[in-house]
Scaffold this motif. Sequence first.
Motif, PDB file in Angstrom:
ATOM      1  N   TYR A  36       6.797  -1.923   6.796  1.00 23.44           N
ATOM      2  CA  TYR A  36       7.137  -0.566   6.307  1.00 23.44           C
ATOM      3  C   TYR A  36       8.541  -0.522   5.170  1.00 23.44           C
ATOM      4  O   TYR A  36       9.409  -0.773   5.759  1.00 23.44           O
ATOM      5  CB  TYR A  36       7.517   0.512   7.212  1.00 23.44           C
TER       6      TYR A  36
ATOM      7  N   ALA B  48      -0.569  -0.667   9.835  1.00 15.30           N
ATOM      8  CA  ALA B  48       0.341  -1.494   9.004  1.00 15.30           C
ATOM      9  C   ALA B  48       1.320  -2.415   9.568  1.00 15.30           C
ATOM     10  O   ALA B  48       1.641  -2.525  10.960  1.00 15.30           O
ATOM     11  CB  ALA B  48       1.403  -0.610   8.002  1.00 15.30           C
ATOM     12  N   ASP B  49       1.612  -3.716   9.061  1.00 18.91           N
ATOM     13  CA  ASP B  49       2.592  -4.670   9.563  1.00 18.91           C
ATOM     14  C   ASP B  49       3.903  -4.404   9.316  1.00 18.91           C
ATOM     15  O   ASP B  49       4.712  -5.023  10.200  1.00 18.91           O
ATOM     16  CB  ASP B  49       1.896  -6.001   9.151  1.00 18.91           C
TER      17      ASP B  49
ATOM     18  N   LEU C  50       3.310  -1.048   4.283  1.00 21.98           N
ATOM     19  CA  LEU C  50       3.363   0.421   3.706  1.00 21.98           C
ATOM     20  C   LEU C  50       4.575   0.453   2.622  1.00 21.98           C
ATOM     21  O   LEU C  50       5.440   0.488   3.035  1.00 21.98           O
ATOM     22  CB  LEU C  50       3.382   1.192   4.624  1.00 21.98           C
TER      23      LEU C  50
ATOM     24  N   CYS D 204      -5.738   1.643   5.386  1.00 25.53           N
ATOM     25  CA  CYS D 204      -5.376   0.715   6.231  1.00 25.53           C
ATOM     26  C   CYS D 204      -5.964   0.795   7.551  1.00 25.53           C
ATOM     27  O   CYS D 204      -6.450  -0.139   8.143  1.00 25.53           O
ATOM     28  CB  CYS D 204      -3.860   1.093   6.741  1.00 25.53           C
ATOM     29  N   ARG D 205      -6.508   2.083   8.079  1.00 24.27           N
ATOM     30  CA  ARG D 205      -7.240   1.920   9.279  1.00 24.27           C
ATOM     31  C   ARG D 205      -8.671   1.196   8.970  1.00 24.27           C
ATOM     32  O   ARG D 205      -9.314   0.673   9.521  1.00 24.27           O
ATOM     33  CB  ARG D 205      -7.601   3.451   9.500  1.00 24.27           C
TER      34      ARG D 205
ATOM     35  N   LYS E 251      -8.490  -2.526   8.696  1.00 27.47           N
ATOM     36  CA  LYS E 251      -8.301  -3.178   9.950  1.00 27.47           C
ATOM     37  C   LYS E 251      -9.381  -3.235  10.739  1.00 27.47           C
ATOM     38  O   LYS E 251      -9.608  -4.120  11.815  1.00 27.47           O
ATOM     39  CB  LYS E 251      -6.972  -2.603  10.885  1.00 27.47           C
TER      40      LYS E 251
ATOM     41  N   LEU F 116       0.850  -1.264   0.031  1.00 24.29           N
ATOM     42  CA  LEU F 116       0.048   0.041   0.148  1.00 24.29           C
ATOM     43  C   LEU F 116       0.911   1.148   0.112  1.00 24.29           C
ATOM     44  O   LEU F 116       1.705   1.538   0.915  1.00 24.29           O
ATOM     45  CB  LEU F 116      -1.137  -0.078   1.194  1.00 24.29           C
TER      46      LEU F 116
ATOM     47  N   GLY G 116      -3.282   6.344   2.036  1.00 27.10           N
ATOM     48  CA  GLY G 116      -2.905   4.986   2.459  1.00 27.10           C
ATOM     49  C   GLY G 116      -3.059   4.484   3.765  1.00 27.10           C
ATOM     50  O   GLY G 116      -3.573   3.339   4.307  1.00 27.10           O
TER      51      GLY G 116
ATOM     52  N   VAL H  47      -0.553  -5.674   5.768  1.00 30.20           N
ATOM     53  CA  VAL H  47      -0.302  -4.668   5.060  1.00 30.20           C
ATOM     54  C   VAL H  47       1.300  -4.245   5.013  1.00 30.20           C
ATOM     55  O   VAL H  47       1.574  -4.090   6.365  1.00 30.20           O
ATOM     56  CB  VAL H  47      -1.189  -3.445   5.518  1.00 30.20           C
TER      57      VAL H  47
ATOM     58  N   GLY I 182       2.292   5.127  10.256  1.00 32.75           N
ATOM     59  CA  GLY I 182       1.898   3.972   9.488  1.00 32.75           C
ATOM     60  C   GLY I 182       1.618   2.579  10.273  1.00 32.75           C
ATOM     61  O   GLY I 182       0.645   2.035  10.023  1.00 32.75           O
TER      62      GLY I 182
END
Length: 383
Positions: free
Chosen positions: A104, A101-102, A83, A67-68, A71, A54, A63, A81, A96
Amino acid sequence: MNQPPVILIADDNPANLEILGARLAASGYRILTAADGEQTLAAAREHAPDLLLLDVMMPRLDGLEVCRRLKADPALPFLPVILVTARGDAQDVVAGLDAGADEYLTKPVDHSALVARVRSMLRIKALHDTVQEQAARLEAQARQLEAWNQQLERRVAEQLAQLERVGRLRRFLSPQLAELVLSAGEERLLESHRREITAVFCDLRGFTAFAETAEPEEVLGLLREYHGAVGEVVFAFGGTLERFVGDGILVFFNDPVPVSDPALRAVRMAVAMRERVQQLLEAWRRRGHALGFGVGIAEGFATLGAVGAAWRMDYTAIGTVTNLASRLCDEAAPGQILVSQRVFADVEEAVDAEPLGPLALKGFSRPVPAYNVRALRGETTRG
């Protein structure tokens, strides 16, 4: 998890979509693309991808907001996810990760780092899906177990109720007859009704005098022997045991289940009783107890049914026929089986009997003809 894994790449730059897509497709993944935030949400909900790459800076929805929303949506399966953005400041990374996000990655993306992170996130996705599947199986098994427990509880309750019904019926029916009534689902037969029956009343001669002088324990012991012996004979002939009252026993035939030749069954049972009790009488005489045994048998209509309270029910017959059987028993000398005119007419060909003439019985306005059954045809004559 899909096979091969499905990766959704979201970026508003077509060149980035092409580059990332080509790199990951070469590794065997199936690629989906989206050019803005709204498209990303729609694609994620429609295709349920296994991983989302993303971009942060996209039109319509950025993004972080995408993401929010992903989730926060409970209808969506777990979606890792990553980023992918040119914004690499620590503050951007924290924002992020806080958005859900998981991982980055900063642009320009290193190919080996990209592939490594994708593999890592897909392993997490696979583990998560495995856990979810196991949890779902456990939940299904728990529901199944609960259903089995409920079914078992119902069966136990039904069996307990059945045992209670059997126990209630066996107080006055032979075990075979009790099982027949229950297996046929015919407990309504125990409701109040009127039917022609053959009633048998028997008791011990001299019992009152014996009970007045004997010890209570000796009286109870003798009654147990007597009831046990007579009860076995009653059930062997399929009689309905109405009650034990001290030494008095009332049995009837043709109810609650009709039988063929009820009068003959009753007489044969009485003869068997006399023979069985005679053995007891001889044993009691050796202990010094002078007792005898008499029987009265009558035939006629009675009102029958279960009576009592919910915690204690009995099955009884009410009518002149039971009174007549009792009065004939009162008149019987030790060893005699006295039958009414109607009973004798039904069994005349099967018994050796002698007329006693009309008897003046208590409670009856006119003398009652009676016969003494000495034996069944072909057997040795008694009394």
